[in-house]
Design a protein around this motif. Sequence first.
Motif, PDB file in Angstrom:
ATOM      1  N   PRO A   2      -5.470  -1.861   5.564  1.00  0.00           N
ATOM      2  CA  PRO A   2      -4.616  -3.044   5.538  1.00  0.00           C
ATOM      3  C   PRO A   2      -3.151  -2.700   5.283  1.00  0.00           C
ATOM      4  CG  PRO A   2      -5.997  -2.949   3.570  1.00  0.00           C
ATOM      5  CD  PRO A   2      -6.419  -1.831   4.465  1.00  0.00           C
ATOM      6  N   ARG A   3      -2.285  -3.569   5.772  1.00  0.00           N
ATOM      7  CA  ARG A   3      -0.850  -3.440   5.533  1.00  0.00           C
ATOM      8  C   ARG A   3      -0.415  -4.560   4.593  1.00  0.00           C
ATOM      9  NH1 ARG A   3       2.132  -3.991  10.763  1.00  0.00           N
ATOM     10  NH2 ARG A   3       0.572  -5.606  11.058  1.00  0.00           N
ATOM     11  N   TYR A   4       0.570  -4.245   3.780  1.00  0.00           N
ATOM     12  CA  TYR A   4       1.077  -5.201   2.800  1.00  0.00           C
ATOM     13  C   TYR A   4       2.590  -5.286   2.889  1.00  0.00           C
ATOM     14  CZ  TYR A   4      -3.526  -4.569   0.692  1.00  0.00           C
ATOM     15  OH  TYR A   4      -4.883  -4.500   0.470  1.00  0.00           O
ATOM     16  N   GLU A  34       8.344  10.494  -1.252  1.00  0.00           N
ATOM     17  CA  GLU A  34       6.954  10.725  -1.647  1.00  0.00           C
ATOM     18  C   GLU A  34       6.006   9.760  -0.928  1.00  0.00           C
ATOM     19  OE1 GLU A  34       4.091  10.561  -5.610  1.00  0.00           O
ATOM     20  OE2 GLU A  34       6.275  10.453  -5.883  1.00  0.00           O
ATOM     21  N   MET A  35       6.391   8.494  -0.848  1.00  0.00           N
ATOM     22  CA  MET A  35       5.553   7.495  -0.188  1.00  0.00           C
ATOM     23  C   MET A  35       5.437   7.766   1.310  1.00  0.00           C
ATOM     24  SD  MET A  35       6.803   4.058  -2.185  1.00  0.00           S
ATOM     25  CE  MET A  35       5.604   2.946  -1.422  1.00  0.00           C
ATOM     26  N   THR A  36       6.527   8.222   1.914  1.00  0.00           N
ATOM     27  CA  THR A  36       6.517   8.552   3.337  1.00  0.00           C
ATOM     28  C   THR A  36       5.598   9.734   3.602  1.00  0.00           C
ATOM     29  OG1 THR A  36       8.754   7.680   3.591  1.00  0.00           O
ATOM     30  CG2 THR A  36       7.957   9.180   5.309  1.00  0.00           C
ATOM     31  N   LYS A  37       5.701  10.783   2.774  1.00  0.00           N
ATOM     32  CA  LYS A  37       4.836  11.956   2.930  1.00  0.00           C
ATOM     33  C   LYS A  37       3.372  11.611   2.704  1.00  0.00           C
ATOM     34  CE  LYS A  37       8.197  15.558   1.889  1.00  0.00           C
ATOM     35  NZ  LYS A  37       8.635  16.585   0.938  1.00  0.00           N
ATOM     36  N   ALA A  38       3.100  10.649   1.822  1.00  0.00           N
ATOM     37  CA  ALA A  38       1.727  10.219   1.552  1.00  0.00           C
ATOM     38  C   ALA A  38       1.180   9.339   2.680  1.00  0.00           C
ATOM     39  CB  ALA A  38       1.658   9.461   0.229  1.00  0.00           C
ATOM     40  N   GLY A  39       2.059   8.927   3.593  1.00  0.00           N
ATOM     41  CA  GLY A  39       1.625   8.131   4.740  1.00  0.00           C
ATOM     42  C   GLY A  39       1.419   6.662   4.445  1.00  0.00           C
ATOM     43  N   VAL A  40       1.932   6.170   3.304  1.00  0.00           N
ATOM     44  CA  VAL A  40       1.720   4.765   2.967  1.00  0.00           C
ATOM     45  C   VAL A  40       2.922   3.884   3.286  1.00  0.00           C
ATOM     46  CG1 VAL A  40       0.024   5.277   1.175  1.00  0.00           C
ATOM     47  CG2 VAL A  40       2.415   5.028   0.541  1.00  0.00           C
ATOM     48  N   LEU A  41       4.120   4.453   3.310  1.00  0.00           N
ATOM     49  CA  LEU A  41       5.319   3.654   3.550  1.00  0.00           C
ATOM     50  C   LEU A  41       5.600   3.573   5.045  1.00  0.00           C
ATOM     51  CD1 LEU A  41       7.628   2.056   2.261  1.00  0.00           C
ATOM     52  CD2 LEU A  41       8.945   4.178   2.248  1.00  0.00           C
ATOM     53  N   LEU A  42       5.521   2.365   5.596  1.00  0.00           N
ATOM     54  CA  LEU A  42       5.779   2.166   7.016  1.00  0.00           C
ATOM     55  C   LEU A  42       7.230   1.774   7.281  1.00  0.00           C
ATOM     56  CD1 LEU A  42       2.526   0.244   8.029  1.00  0.00           C
ATOM     57  CD2 LEU A  42       2.974   2.716   8.073  1.00  0.00           C
ATOM     58  N   ASP A  43       7.832   1.007   6.356  1.00  0.00           N
ATOM     59  CA  ASP A  43       9.222   0.588   6.519  1.00  0.00           C
ATOM     60  C   ASP A  43       9.717   0.047   5.185  1.00  0.00           C
ATOM     61  OD1 ASP A  43      11.648   0.084   7.828  1.00  0.00           O
ATOM     62  OD2 ASP A  43      11.049  -1.921   8.434  1.00  0.00           O
ATOM     63  N   LYS A  86      -5.165   1.765   1.192  1.00  0.00           N
ATOM     64  CA  LYS A  86      -6.610   1.562   1.367  1.00  0.00           C
ATOM     65  C   LYS A  86      -7.067   0.230   0.794  1.00  0.00           C
ATOM     66  CE  LYS A  86      -7.658   4.219  -2.735  1.00  0.00           C
ATOM     67  NZ  LYS A  86      -7.982   5.503  -3.266  1.00  0.00           N
ATOM     68  N   ASP A  87      -6.348  -0.270  -0.236  1.00  0.00           N
ATOM     69  CA  ASP A  87      -6.728  -1.544  -0.838  1.00  0.00           C
ATOM     70  C   ASP A  87      -5.582  -2.087  -1.686  1.00  0.00           C
ATOM     71  OD1 ASP A  87      -6.800  -0.044  -3.231  1.00  0.00           O
ATOM     72  OD2 ASP A  87      -8.968   0.218  -3.102  1.00  0.00           O
ATOM     73  N   GLU A  88      -5.793  -3.260  -2.232  1.00  0.00           N
ATOM     74  CA  GLU A  88      -4.766  -3.908  -3.038  1.00  0.00           C
ATOM     75  C   GLU A  88      -4.418  -3.106  -4.295  1.00  0.00           C
ATOM     76  OE1 GLU A  88      -5.163  -7.779  -5.478  1.00  0.00           O
ATOM     77  OE2 GLU A  88      -4.505  -8.400  -3.466  1.00  0.00           O
ATOM     78  N   ALA A  89      -5.395  -2.448  -4.876  1.00  0.00           N
ATOM     79  CA  ALA A  89      -5.151  -1.650  -6.077  1.00  0.00           C
ATOM     80  C   ALA A  89      -4.153  -0.529  -5.793  1.00  0.00           C
ATOM     81  CB  ALA A  89      -6.462  -1.080  -6.612  1.00  0.00           C
ATOM     82  N   GLU A  90      -4.267   0.108  -4.632  1.00  0.00           N
ATOM     83  CA  GLU A  90      -3.343   1.195  -4.301  1.00  0.00           C
ATOM     84  C   GLU A  90      -1.926   0.667  -4.096  1.00  0.00           C
ATOM     85  OE1 GLU A  90      -2.704   4.968  -1.283  1.00  0.00           O
ATOM     86  OE2 GLU A  90      -4.128   3.414  -0.691  1.00  0.00           O
ATOM     87  N   VAL A  91      -1.778  -0.435  -3.367  1.00  0.00           N
ATOM     88  CA  VAL A  91      -0.430  -0.976  -3.140  1.00  0.00           C
ATOM     89  C   VAL A  91       0.169  -1.458  -4.463  1.00  0.00           C
ATOM     90  CG1 VAL A  91      -1.003  -3.375  -2.537  1.00  0.00           C
ATOM     91  CG2 VAL A  91       1.004  -2.301  -1.541  1.00  0.00           C
ATOM     92  N   LEU A  92      -0.664  -1.952  -5.357  1.00  0.00           N
ATOM     93  CA  LEU A  92      -0.178  -2.382  -6.667  1.00  0.00           C
ATOM     94  C   LEU A  92       0.382  -1.200  -7.463  1.00  0.00           C
ATOM     95  CD1 LEU A  92       0.163  -4.711  -8.646  1.00  0.00           C
ATOM     96  CD2 LEU A  92      -2.175  -4.291  -9.409  1.00  0.00           C
ATOM     97  N   GLU A  93      -0.285  -0.061  -7.408  1.00  0.00           N
ATOM     98  CA  GLU A  93       0.207   1.122  -8.123  1.00  0.00           C
ATOM     99  C   GLU A  93       1.532   1.605  -7.560  1.00  0.00           C
ATOM    100  OE1 GLU A  93      -0.738   2.476 -11.019  1.00  0.00           O
ATOM    101  OE2 GLU A  93      -2.016   0.708 -11.038  1.00  0.00           O
ATOM    102  N   TRP A  94       1.666   1.649  -6.232  1.00  0.00           N
ATOM    103  CA  TRP A  94       2.935   2.052  -5.622  1.00  0.00           C
ATOM    104  C   TRP A  94       4.045   1.074  -6.004  1.00  0.00           C
ATOM    105  CZ3 TRP A  94       3.824   6.696  -4.100  1.00  0.00           C
ATOM    106  CH2 TRP A  94       2.826   7.466  -3.497  1.00  0.00           C
ATOM    107  N   GLU A 114      -0.690  -9.403   1.608  1.00  0.00           N
ATOM    108  CA  GLU A 114      -1.336  -8.684   2.696  1.00  0.00           C
ATOM    109  C   GLU A 114      -0.900  -9.299   4.020  1.00  0.00           C
ATOM    110  OE1 GLU A 114      -5.709  -7.182   4.300  1.00  0.00           O
ATOM    111  OE2 GLU A 114      -5.556  -8.128   2.334  1.00  0.00           O
ATOM    112  N   ILE A 115      -0.633  -8.450   5.003  1.00  0.00           N
ATOM    113  CA  ILE A 115      -0.238  -8.918   6.328  1.00  0.00           C
ATOM    114  C   ILE A 115      -1.509  -9.298   7.082  1.00  0.00           C
ATOM    115  CG2 ILE A 115       0.811  -8.252   8.530  1.00  0.00           C
ATOM    116  CD1 ILE A 115       2.635  -6.356   6.863  1.00  0.00           C
TER     117      ILE A 115
END
Length: 118
Positions: A2-4, A34-43, A86-94, A114-115
């Motif tokens: 999912p994307r957020y 760090e977020m970009t290298k982890a592949g989670v930051l899209l923009d 991967k889930d809401e918990a991960e986006v919450l930590e970031w 969540e988008i």
Amino acid sequence: MPRYLTMVRVDENDAPDGGPSEELMQRMGALIEEMTKAGVLLDTAGLTPTAQGKRVHYAKGEISVTDGPFTESKEVVGGYAIIQAKDEAEVLEWTKRFLRVHGEEWNVTSEIREIAEG
């Protein structure tokens, strides 16, 4: 995955004079890297002050345009990030890490949504 959308809300009247410090921008840059290298930051991006914005309203078939600043708004969206996690918990930590980067001189809120897909 999912994307957020995380919307960073600030009170423009309560922000530190001069805006973000050089130190804040360095900490922010390191986290963004760090977020970009982890592949989670899209923009991600900050937004200009509301004084430079416009609101377009549609009601009963009529369009109205209001120039900023929007004095009736206590908090405004000052920036955003689109995070794929991967889930809401991960986006919450970031998001918590992002808010902590600001330091104690800032009062910042981030709304996570969540988008909707398809």
